[in-house]
Design a protein around this motif. Structure first.
Motif, mmCIF file in Angstrom:
data_model
loop_
_atom_site.group_PDB
_atom_site.id
_atom_site.type_symbol
_atom_site.label_atom_id
_atom_site.label_comp_id
_atom_site.label_asym_id
_atom_site.label_seq_id
_atom_site.Cartn_x
_atom_site.Cartn_y
_atom_site.Cartn_z
ATOM 1 N N MET A 60 36.460 -61.653 11.190
ATOM 2 C CA MET A 60 36.040 -63.026 10.921
ATOM 3 C C MET A 60 35.867 -63.784 12.231
ATOM 4 S SD MET A 60 39.586 -64.731 9.542
ATOM 5 C CE MET A 60 40.049 -63.408 8.443
ATOM 6 N N THR A 61 35.333 -64.990 12.117
ATOM 7 C CA THR A 61 35.182 -65.822 13.315
ATOM 8 C C THR A 61 36.333 -66.827 13.380
ATOM 9 O OG1 THR A 61 33.939 -67.529 12.173
ATOM 10 C CG2 THR A 61 32.659 -65.714 13.114
ATOM 11 N N HIS A 131 32.865 -52.155 16.425
ATOM 12 C CA HIS A 131 33.584 -52.108 17.691
ATOM 13 C C HIS A 131 33.977 -50.718 18.175
ATOM 14 C CE1 HIS A 131 37.024 -52.635 20.477
ATOM 15 N NE2 HIS A 131 36.280 -53.605 20.928
ATOM 16 N N HIS A 133 34.164 -46.595 19.179
ATOM 17 C CA HIS A 133 33.255 -45.683 19.891
ATOM 18 C C HIS A 133 33.213 -44.285 19.278
ATOM 19 C CE1 HIS A 133 36.593 -44.199 22.874
ATOM 20 N NE2 HIS A 133 37.007 -44.292 21.650
ATOM 21 N N CYS B 36 28.080 -63.579 19.116
ATOM 22 C CA CYS B 36 27.949 -63.378 17.664
ATOM 23 C C CYS B 36 26.529 -62.931 17.320
ATOM 24 C CB CYS B 36 28.287 -64.661 16.914
ATOM 25 S SG CYS B 36 30.038 -65.096 17.009
ATOM 26 N N LEU B 39 26.119 -59.376 18.608
ATOM 27 C CA LEU B 39 26.897 -58.395 17.835
ATOM 28 C C LEU B 39 26.125 -58.039 16.566
ATOM 29 C CD1 LEU B 39 29.374 -58.057 15.397
ATOM 30 C CD2 LEU B 39 29.415 -56.679 17.479
ATOM 31 N N TRP B 54 28.377 -48.201 20.888
ATOM 32 C CA TRP B 54 29.345 -48.537 21.933
ATOM 33 C C TRP B 54 29.550 -47.329 22.823
ATOM 34 C CZ3 TRP B 54 29.789 -53.483 22.117
ATOM 35 C CH2 TRP B 54 29.680 -54.236 20.930
ATOM 36 N N LYS B 55 29.632 -47.580 24.128
ATOM 37 C CA LYS B 55 29.936 -46.498 25.064
ATOM 38 C C LYS B 55 31.352 -46.007 24.846
ATOM 39 C CE LYS B 55 27.021 -47.969 28.902
ATOM 40 N NZ LYS B 55 27.029 -48.380 30.306
ATOM 41 N N GLY B 57 34.937 -45.592 25.620
ATOM 42 C CA GLY B 57 36.074 -46.145 26.360
ATOM 43 C C GLY B 57 35.719 -47.136 27.440
ATOM 44 N N ILE B 70 41.608 -52.956 25.067
ATOM 45 C CA ILE B 70 40.796 -51.766 24.856
ATOM 46 C C ILE B 70 39.417 -52.052 25.451
ATOM 47 C CG2 ILE B 70 40.000 -50.088 23.131
ATOM 48 C CD1 ILE B 70 43.011 -50.760 22.871
ATOM 49 N N ARG B 72 35.518 -51.839 26.117
ATOM 50 C CA ARG B 72 34.364 -51.472 25.288
ATOM 51 C C ARG B 72 33.101 -52.043 25.914
ATOM 52 N NH1 ARG B 72 35.969 -48.232 23.179
ATOM 53 N NH2 ARG B 72 36.897 -48.616 21.182
ATOM 54 N N PHE B 86 32.586 -55.833 25.626
ATOM 55 C CA PHE B 86 33.092 -56.264 24.310
ATOM 56 C C PHE B 86 34.533 -55.785 24.178
ATOM 57 C CE2 PHE B 86 32.805 -56.549 19.549
ATOM 58 C CZ PHE B 86 32.351 -57.849 19.488
ATOM 59 N N HIS B 87 35.345 -56.112 25.216
ATOM 60 C CA HIS B 87 36.721 -55.628 25.245
ATOM 61 C C HIS B 87 37.569 -56.317 24.177
ATOM 62 C CE1 HIS B 87 35.173 -54.087 28.894
ATOM 63 N NE2 HIS B 87 35.381 -55.150 29.638
ATOM 64 N N THR B 88 38.567 -55.583 23.746
ATOM 65 C CA THR B 88 39.467 -56.068 22.708
ATOM 66 C C THR B 88 40.819 -56.403 23.279
ATOM 67 O OG1 THR B 88 38.488 -54.620 21.082
ATOM 68 C CG2 THR B 88 40.694 -55.320 20.646
ATOM 69 N N MET B 118 35.011 -63.871 17.686
ATOM 70 C CA MET B 118 35.241 -62.981 16.536
ATOM 71 C C MET B 118 36.579 -62.278 16.703
ATOM 72 S SD MET B 118 31.449 -61.373 16.108
ATOM 73 C CE MET B 118 31.127 -61.326 17.855
ATOM 74 N N LEU B 131 38.226 -59.589 19.372
ATOM 75 C CA LEU B 131 37.154 -58.614 19.582
ATOM 76 C C LEU B 131 36.066 -59.176 20.482
ATOM 77 C CD1 LEU B 131 36.343 -57.438 15.947
ATOM 78 C CD2 LEU B 131 37.266 -56.002 17.753
#
Lengths: 361, 424
Positions: A60-61, A131, A133, B36, B39, B54-55, B57, B70, B72, B86-88, B118, B131
Motif C-alpha cells: 500500500m501507499t 519487488h 528478484h 509510484c 513502479l 529486478w536485477k 541483489g 535489501i 534492489r 528500489f531498495h527495501t 510504498m 519498498l
C-alpha cells in the motif's frame, strides 16, 4: 559515528496500546464473533471490546496507511492494529461508536468487513514482480484476482471451517505457505540459462556448485565467441528448478515466460486443533501465468473451495476432509487431474506411497 | 499530473470488490510521486513479459549494520528512472502490530519525503517493509528513524525480526506473555539481528496457545507455543447455556444461529476421547488431554486453558529451500515462562544457536543440521534428556549408532580370542 543511535530495537509494545488494552491485559474471558468481521471480547473487568476487521492489501501507499490512521483517530482514540494475515483491526468499547465505525468503513467502499470465522480470510503473500528478484509469478495481482472471486466467503461464515490461503512467488517461500489449506506457489520449469561469458566474474564457482541440493551442477570450461571461460554446466535431468543456484549466482537466471507458472497445494494447517499440524499436498502441478487476472488459477481454487464446502463436515479443515475421504476421492470430488507429478520422487518419497490394500473405487 | 505510463493490464486489477493496490498506487502516482508511476510502469511490463524486471541483489546498507536493507535495482532503469534504485528497508514492528497513529505517522512521514511512498504492512516475517529507496537516502532515513525510536529489522544470515500473536493484549487463550517475550528476545539479540554472523537465518516466533496464529510451528527455527499442564477450567453454567442453545458454537465462527451439539461437535471430535457428556455434566479426563484446543475453540465461554501455564518449544521449522520443508520438532515439552523470567529460555536458545553456529554449514538452517547430525546429538548439545514426547513413534529400523562407551568392554577385541572359541 559519534552520537549515532543504533541497536535500540522496536518501540516497546505497550507504547502502542490504547487504555482499554492496558487495563485488560491478560484479563480477557472469552470472545464471540457477532457477525462477519466483528468480534466481541469480554474481560473479567466487565469491559466489552468490539473489534472490526477489514482487509489490507499488504502492498500500500503511505496515503492509504494515512486513511487507516484517520479512521483510528476518529473512532479509536488514535490506535489500531494489523493482523498476521494483513488484515486491519479497529477497536472500540462503545456500542454506538461501533455502528458509526461500521458505517464509516462501509462508506469508504474499499473497506469491507470480514475475515473472521468459517470463511476465507486475507491471503498472506510475498512480493512477486513488485519487488523480488527470483519470482516465478506476481503476488499482489494473483491475490487480488483470487480474493475478488472468493469475496462472498470473506464476509460470510458459510464454509465448514476457516480456509487459509497463502501465496509464495517462488520455492524460497518467504511466505512459508507449505502448511496452508490452499497454497499458491510460483514455480519454474526450466533449468537456469547460463551466462558463461560472465559467470566467473559474477559468481564464486565452488559456492554455486555447493548450492545445488541434487548435485546437478559441475564445473566446466565453455567457449563463447572463440573465448574459453571458466563456468558450470547443469545436468538438466537432476534439476528440480528450486532456483537456489540463482540465489548464489546471478549468471544463472531461471525466469522464463513459458516455463514459469503456478502450482496449487491443499490440506495444510498449522493449528494443533484435533489433528496435528500438516503440510499442504500437491493438487495441481502447473498452471501457466495468465496476467492480469490469472483466470485458470482463480477457477481451480473456486473448484476446490466449492467441493470442500459441499462435502466436508462442519469444523473439518481441508486437509482433514481430504484425509477422511481419501485422496482418490479428493481428486474425484474436486475434478482435478492426477498425474505422475503428484507422486513424490524426492527425499522421503516412499513415506508418501500407499502401503496397504485399503483404498476406494 | 498526466499519466506517465499506460497500464491497460494493471487497470484490470482495479475492478472487483477486493481493495485494489493498483488504484491506491495510481492515486499516488497521479499526485506526482515518480516512483509510484514508474513502479506501475515496470509492473505492467512484467505482466506483458511474464517475467520480473529486478536485477539480482545489490549490496547496500547503513553504516555499522550488516542487514535490514535489501538492495534492489531495476533492469530497465532507462524506462523507469523513478525505480532505478528500489531498495527495501525492514523496520522492526512493535510486537503484535498495535500502532498509535501518531507513532506510525513518524514512519509514514519519513517514507513520504525520502522514499517511494510504498510499503508493506507487513512483510511475511513481521517487519514493516519500506519498498523503494535510492542508495543516498538510506543513511538519512536511518538517522531520522532511530531519532524517533524506530530501528531496522533483520536480513541475511542473522536473527530475523521475531514476531508473535496478539497474545494477552486481546486474547483469552494466551498462556504466555507473547509480546513481552517477543520484545525481550528482540532486545537481547540486537547485535545478532543487525550483524549477520551465523550460518544462515534464524527465526523466533511466539504463539500464545496451540492454535498457533503466527504459524510458528511451520516457519520458525525456534517456535515457542503457549500451553498448560493442569486441568481445563470449566464453567458449568456456560456449558448449560451451550447445551440449551443460548450460545453460538465455536465463538460465533459459523454464525450466531449455529448452535452446539456438545456430544457430536465437542466430545465425539476430541482426538483423545477424554471427554464425556451425559446431557447435564461435561467431564474431562485431563490426564489424557493433549491440549489440542478443539473443545476450548468450540465453547470459549465454558472452557478455558488451565492456570499452570508455560510453553512448548519446537526447533527446526522452515520452508523448502534447501533440503525440503520441515515442521518444528518438540525439544522442550514444557517450560515455565512467567513474565520477565526468561532465563531458562535464553540459556536454551544460546546453547542451541552455539551448537548450530559451530556445526552448521554455510546456508544450513538449524532444522537441516539436526536432520544431518541427528536429533539425539542436538538434545545432547542442549542438555535435554530423551523423552517419548520428542517423537511421533520410536524408530522402526535396527540401525542404532551405539557409541563405544555404551558397550561393556568397548569396541577393541582380539581376533585370536575369538578364534579360540570359533573355528574359521
Amino acid at each position: 559515528m559519534q552520537d549515532r543511535i543504533t541497536d535500540i530495537g522496536p518501540p516497546k509494545y505497550d507504547e502502542m496500546w490504547p487504555d482499554v488494552i492496558k487495563d485488560n491485559y491478560g484479563k480477557w474471558l472469552y470472545h464471540d464473533i457477532l457477525e462477519p468481521g466483528v468480534l466481541l471480547h469480554v474481560s473479567e473487568t466487565g469491559t466489552k471490546l468490539y473489534t472490526v476487521r477489514i482487509p489490507g492489501t499488504r502492498l500500500m501507499t503511505t496515503d492509504q496507511a494515512e486513511e487507516y490512521c484517520k479512521i483510528a483517530d476518529e473512532f479509536c482514540d488514535g490506535y489500531f492494529r494489523f493482523t498476521t494475515r494483513n488484515n486491519i483491526e479497529f477497536m472500540v468499547t462503545d456500542e454506538s461508536k461501533l455502528e458509526a465505525l461500521k458505517k464509516a468503513l462501509a462508506d469508504k467502499g474499499n473497506m469491507p468487513l470480514g475475515g473472521t470465522g468459517a470463511g476465507v480470510t486475507n491471503i498472506v503473500h510475498t512480493q512477486g514482480w513488485v519487488h523480488c528478484h527470483t519470482p516465478a509469478i506476481d503476488a499482489s495481482g494473483v491475490v487480488k484476482a483470487v480474493m475478488d472471486d472468493l469475496f462472498e466467503y470473506w464476509g460470510s461464515h458459510k464454509l465448514p471451517a476457516q480456509v487459509r490461503i497463502s501465496l509464495a512467488c517462488c520455492l524460497n517461500m518467504c511466505g512459508a505457505v507449505h502448511c496452508s489449506d490452499i497454497a499458491i506457489l510460483g514455480v519454474h520449469r526450466k533449468p537456469p540459462v547460463i551466462e558463461h561469458s560472465h559467470l566467473d566474474k559474477m559468481c564464486e564457482i565452488p559456492t554455486t556448485i555447493a548450492a545445488c541440493p541434487t548435485a546437478a551442477i559441475k564445473p566446466s570450461k565453455e567457449e563463447v565467441d572463440g573465448e574459453v571461460y571458466k563456468s558450470v554446466t547443469v545436468n538438466a535431468d537432476r534439476c528440480m528448478f528450486c532456483g537456489n543456484c540463482y540465489t548464489m549466482c546471478p549468471a544463472m537466471p531461471l525466469a522464463d515466460a513459458d516455463g514459469d507458472g503456478i502450482a496449487l497445494w491443499v490440506g495444510g494447517k498449522v493449528s494443533n486443533t484435533r489433528s496435528m499440524p500438516k503440510f499442504s499436498k500437491l493438487a495441481v502441478p502447473f498452471i501457466p501465468n495468465e496476467p492480469p487476472r490469472w483466470p485458470t488459477t482463480v477457477k481451480i481454487i473456486r473448484q476446490i473451495v466449492e467441493a470442500y464446502a459441499a462435502d466436508a463436515n462442519r469444523y473439518e479443515r481441508v486437509g482433514e476432509w481430504a484425509e477422511r475421504i481419501g485422496w482418490e476421492r479428493f481428486f474425484e470430488k474436486t475434478g482435478l487431474e492426477f498425474s505422475h507429478h503428484h507422486i513424490d520422487d524426492y527425499r522421503f518419497a516412499a513415506t508418501t506411497w500407499r502401503n496397504s490394500t485399503q483404498f476406494k473405487w | 499530473m498526466a499519466i506517465k505510463h499506460q497500464t491497460p493490464m494493471l487497470d484490470e486489477l482495479e475492478k472487483g470488490p477486493w481493495p485494489s493496490f493498483v488504484t491506491d498506487i495510481k492515486k499516488m502516482a497521479e499526485a506526482g510521486k515518480e516512483a509510484c508511476a514508474d513502479l506501475l510502469g515496470q509492473l505492467e511490463l512484467s505482466y506483458k513479459d511474464k517475467e520480473g524486471h529486478w536485477k539480482h541483489g545489490g549490496i547496500v546498507g547503513v553504516l555499522g549494520y550488516g542487514g535490514g536493507v535489501i538492495g534492489r535495482y531495476s533492469d530497465v532503469p532507462e524506462l523507469f528512472p523513478g525505480v532505478e534504485h528500489f531498495h527495501t528497508l525492514r523496520v522492526n514492528q512493535p510486537a503484535s502490530k498495535f500502532y498509535k497513529t501518531e507513532r506510525l505517522r513518524e514512519i509514514l512521514d519519513i517514507w513520504n519525503r525520502r522514499g517511494s511512498g510504498m510499503l508493506n504492512l507487513h512483510g511475511s516475517t513481521g517487519d514493516m517493509v519500506l519498498l523503494g529507496a535510492f542508495t543516498e537516502e538510506l543513511e538519512p532515513i536511518f538517522g531520522e528513524m532511530t531519532s524517533k525510536g524506530w530501528d531496522l529489522g533483520g536480513s541475511g544470515s542473522a536473527l530475523r525480526t521475531p514476531s508473535c500473536c496478539v497474545g494477552k493484549a486481546r486474547c483469552e487463550w494466551a498462556c504466555i506473555d507473547t509480546q513481552d517475550l517477543c520484545y525481550t528476545i528482540t532486545q537481547e539479540f540486537q547485535d545478532e539481528l543487525h550483524r549477520p554472523a551465523w550460518p544462515y537465518k534464524f527465526k523466533f516466533k511466539i504463539s500464545g496457545c496451540p492454535n498457533d496464529c503466527v504459524a510458528s510451528i511451520a516457519r520458525s527455527d525456534c517456535s515457542i507455543i503457549g500451553t498448560w499442564r493442569d486441568d481445563i477450567r470449566i464453567n458449568a453454567e456456560a456449558v448449560a447455556a451451550y447445551a440449551g442453545g443460548e450460545l453460538a458454537a465455536n465463538g460465533g465462527a459459523h454464525g450466531q444461529e449455529t448452535k452446539l451439539d456438545i456430544q457430536a461437535d465437542v466430545v465425539d471430535l476430541c482426538p483423545t476421547g477424554c471427554m464425556a457428556w451425559d446431557g447435564k455434566t461435561l467431564t474431562i479426563n485431563n490426564a489424557e488431554c493433549t491440549r489440542c484446543m478443539h473443545c476450548i475453540n468450540m465453547m470459549p465461554q465454558a472452557l478455558r486453558p488451565g492456570t499452570d501455564t508455560g510453553a512448548t518449544i519446537l526447533v527446526g521449522a522452515k520452508a523448502p529451500i534447501l533440503e525440503g520443508a520441515q515442521l518444528g520438532s518438540v525439544i522442550v515439552p514444557f517450560m515455565k515462562l512467567e513474565e520477565g523470567q526468561y532465563g531458562d529460555l535464553m540459556d536454551f536458545a544460546e546453547k542451541a544457536i552455539d551448537w548450530w553456529d559451530e556445526n552448521g554449514k554455510n546456508r544450513e538452517r538449524i532444522g537441516e543440521l539436526i536432520q544431518r547430525l541427528g536429533l539425539s546429538e542436538f538434545l545432547k548439545a542442549v542438555e535435554i534428556d530423551p523423552d517419548p514426547r520428542h517423537i511421533r513413534e520410536p524408530r522402526s529400523n535396527p540401525y542404532i549408532f551405539y557409541k563405544e562407551d555404551e558397550v561393556p568392554g568397548g569396541f577393541q577385541r582380539d581376533i585370536a580370542d575369538y578364534r579360540e572359541k570359533h573355528a574359521r
